[in-house]
Design a protein around this motif. Structure first.
Motif, PDB file in Angstrom:
ATOM      1  N   THR A  51      66.775  37.723  34.664  1.00 38.10           N
ATOM      2  CA  THR A  51      66.364  37.108  35.942  1.00 38.10           C
ATOM      3  C   THR A  51      65.901  35.496  36.100  1.00 38.10           C
ATOM      4  OG1 THR A  51      63.621  37.330  35.184  1.00 38.10           O
ATOM      5  CG2 THR A  51      65.661  39.662  37.050  1.00 38.10           C
ATOM      6  N   ARG A  55      74.259  40.415  42.817  1.00 36.19           N
ATOM      7  CA  ARG A  55      73.970  40.196  44.256  1.00 36.19           C
ATOM      8  C   ARG A  55      75.247  38.693  44.906  1.00 36.19           C
ATOM      9  NH1 ARG A  55      69.979  42.601  42.206  1.00 36.19           N
ATOM     10  NH2 ARG A  55      68.115  40.906  41.347  1.00 36.19           N
ATOM     11  N   ASP A  87      66.267  45.715  41.496  1.00 36.42           N
ATOM     12  CA  ASP A  87      66.891  45.398  42.267  1.00 36.42           C
ATOM     13  C   ASP A  87      66.845  47.173  42.788  1.00 36.42           C
ATOM     14  OD1 ASP A  87      68.260  44.195  40.128  1.00 36.42           O
ATOM     15  OD2 ASP A  87      67.779  45.371  38.662  1.00 36.42           O
ATOM     16  N   VAL A 146      75.320  46.544  43.723  1.00 36.60           N
ATOM     17  CA  VAL A 146      74.106  45.827  43.898  1.00 36.60           C
ATOM     18  C   VAL A 146      74.014  45.945  45.027  1.00 36.60           C
ATOM     19  CG1 VAL A 146      74.064  44.430  41.995  1.00 36.60           C
ATOM     20  CG2 VAL A 146      75.168  44.195  43.909  1.00 36.60           C
ATOM     21  N   ARG A 205      72.895  41.612  36.766  1.00 37.45           N
ATOM     22  CA  ARG A 205      72.450  42.090  38.738  1.00 37.45           C
ATOM     23  C   ARG A 205      72.130  40.565  39.844  1.00 37.45           C
ATOM     24  NH1 ARG A 205      71.024  46.368  36.369  1.00 37.45           N
ATOM     25  NH2 ARG A 205      72.271  48.352  35.723  1.00 37.45           N
TER      26      ARG A 205
END
Length: 512
Positions: A177, A509, A413, A443, A505
């Protein structure tokens, strides 16, 4: 302090007095297929430690490692620890700008790098003022020193005395992240994971041969390939290359490992390949482990049917060093992360840190003997993650009536549809049960009315034809509920992942 609590005493030196000097500790499955006995490991780690001291390395200086899985990895890791220095293994799949940032952040004084990685690393050290020496395993380019020359003629040292609470090594988080963070671990943490998950869940034995496709530079692979087998004097098969299903089959057939440690992405690919082959796999595996991402139920069931052995799926983190929540042999419920590993406690809390009842979603908190001392240069992040005895995992879970924990997704998430929490992982599990689907990631995306709905990215098995998007939507509706189906379906060649197999993810996104 009772005795020397330097982790190298327990994991390396002890085996000599216990009669394992001639036992193979590490065996390479690629390249020259070299091997290293416990006796050779003890000698070479002491010599590397001596070479560091000869070079003027002082206690607690950082020794950065951009080293493939090869026999020099354990020598550098434990050798640095024997000298009282701090080994810092780094992900071998990063880009030059990320290496530059990490090396600057850690202020490592020595860098050890595998020859194959030099061209990527070279631009990352051009402006580095902290590095005093760069050691290359293999042919040393101009401006570097050969690892062999560096250690040649060095006097072996006695392992320095260390306290169990003293800093031993750092790991950098996978950066799924954002920018990787330096996670600082103490000497006692390695034995703590071996005494808990290694001994009481995995049941590691001296006669085991371990093959971990998860690399040693990150926490899961470090436990699998180093601390667990070395805690009992077992043998580890190490593979420096990129694991493919065919490569895994070949190593299993030739090396006959009894313990196999993988990640869900690889298990899915191996299962698909084996089903396509149609014959029984040639192996000697008695147990497998999975971590990094939650293992989809269907993959676990198909693997066990094909291979005749269970996968212990669990969850761990760089901050906790290894798995703290897990299924266990003879008590497997695929699609769940099982229960707390002996020696650890877990809680599920809401946004007010109140415990949530059974069946409701909460953030997972854990406490146990292997938690990190904190992040390097990230005081605010340390304070928000390490709260007294408890560590915030950033994972959302729910607990079922049997006390098993079911993964719902990362805290950032999760999203609500029609006011109800949706777990991306639950939708992904449903999608991969559709014939021909290999992988899926889900997502949140906003529709034309600015309402949040699920969007799915699908990877098909090789040779499989992509189905009509509506068929997938209907399939999910029937499986898990009307409101959870993906409103958009995109077919892609591959999903963005970290080197540890975690789906990134946030990148999806951004494109959703």
């Amino acid at each position: 302090m009772s005795g020397n609590e330097n982790a190298a005493v327990y994991f390396v030196d002890r085996h000599i007095s216990e009669g394992r000097a001639d036992k193979v500790a590490f065996r390479e499955a690629d390249g020259a297929r070299r091997s290293l006995t416990y006796g050779q490991l003890a000698e070479e780690t002491a010599r590397f430690g001596g070479a560091l001291l000869r070079h003027g390395v002082r206690r607690e200086e950082r020794i950065a490692m951009i080293v493939r899985d090869q026999i020099e990895f354990p020598v550098v890791f434990w050798g640095a620890m024997k000298a009282g220095a701090i080994p810092v293994p780094l992900n071998t799949l990063l880009s030059a700008p990320v290496y530059e940032a990490i090396l600057s952040d850690s202020r490592a004084s020595i860098l050890v790098v595998s020859e194959q990685l030099w061209e990527t690393v070279k631009p990352a050290i051009a402006d580095n003022t902290a590095l005093r020496a760069v050691l290359v395993i293999g042919d040393a380019p101009e401006g570097t020193e050969s690892y062999t020359t560096f250690t040649k003629g060095a006097e072996p040292i006695e392992t320095v005395d260390a306290h169990g609470d003293e800093l031993a090594f750092w790991l950098y988080s996978s950066g799924s992240t954002g920018t990787p963070k330096g996670v600082r671990h103490v000497h006692s943490s390695l034995k703590a994971t071996a005494d808990t998950f290694g001994a009481q869940v995995l049941g590691i034995r001296e006669d085991d041969t371990v093959f971990s496709v998860a690399k040693m530079f990150f926490a899961y692979g470090l436990g699998n390939a180093m601390s667990f087998p070395m805690s009992v004097g077992a043998t580890t098969v190490i593979f420096g290359g990129r694991p493919t299903p065919d490569g895994v089959f070949e190593i299993m057939a030739r090396e006959k490992p009894s313990v196999f440690c993988g990640v869900p992405t690889l298990f899915a690919a191996v299962v698909a390949e084996q089903e396509a082959k149609g014959d029984a796999p040639d192996h000697a595996i008695r147990i497998s482990t999975s971590a990094g991402e939650a293992l989809p139920r269907e993959i676990g069931e198909r693997w066990e049917k094909l291979w005749g052995c269970e996968i212990i799926d669990g969850v761990g983190s760089t901050e906790m060093l290894h798995i703290f929540l897990s299924n266990r042999p003879g008590d497997i419920a695929y699609g769940t992360s099982g229960r707390a590993v002996p020696g650890y406690e877990v809680r599920l809390v809401d946004e007010h840190d109140e415990d949530v009842p059974e069946g409701e979603v909460g953030e997972l908190l854990v406490r146990g003997p292997s938690s990190a001392e904190g992040y390097w240069n990230r005081r605010h992040k340390s304070q928000s993650t390490f709260e007294g005895h408890w560590t915030r995992t950033g994972d959302k879970y729910e607990r079922d009536a049997e006390g098993r924990y079911i993964y719902c997704g990362r805290t950032d998430d999760m999203f609500k549809v029609s006011g109800i929490w949706v777990s991306p992982f639950e939708v992904e599990q449903a999608l991969i049960e559709f014939p021909g689907v290999l992988e899926a990631a889900v997502v949140a995306r906003r529709d034309d009315e600015d309402l949040v709905k699920p969007a799915a990215f699908i990877v098909m098995k090789e040779g499989a034809t992509a189905p009509d998007g509506q068929a997938l939507k209907d399939f999910v509706k029937d499986k898990i509920g009307m409101w959870k189906y993906p409103r958009w379906v995109s077919f892609v060649e591959e999903l963005p992942k970290t080197a540890t197999g975690k789906i990134q993810r946030f990148k999806l996104r951004d494109s959703a």
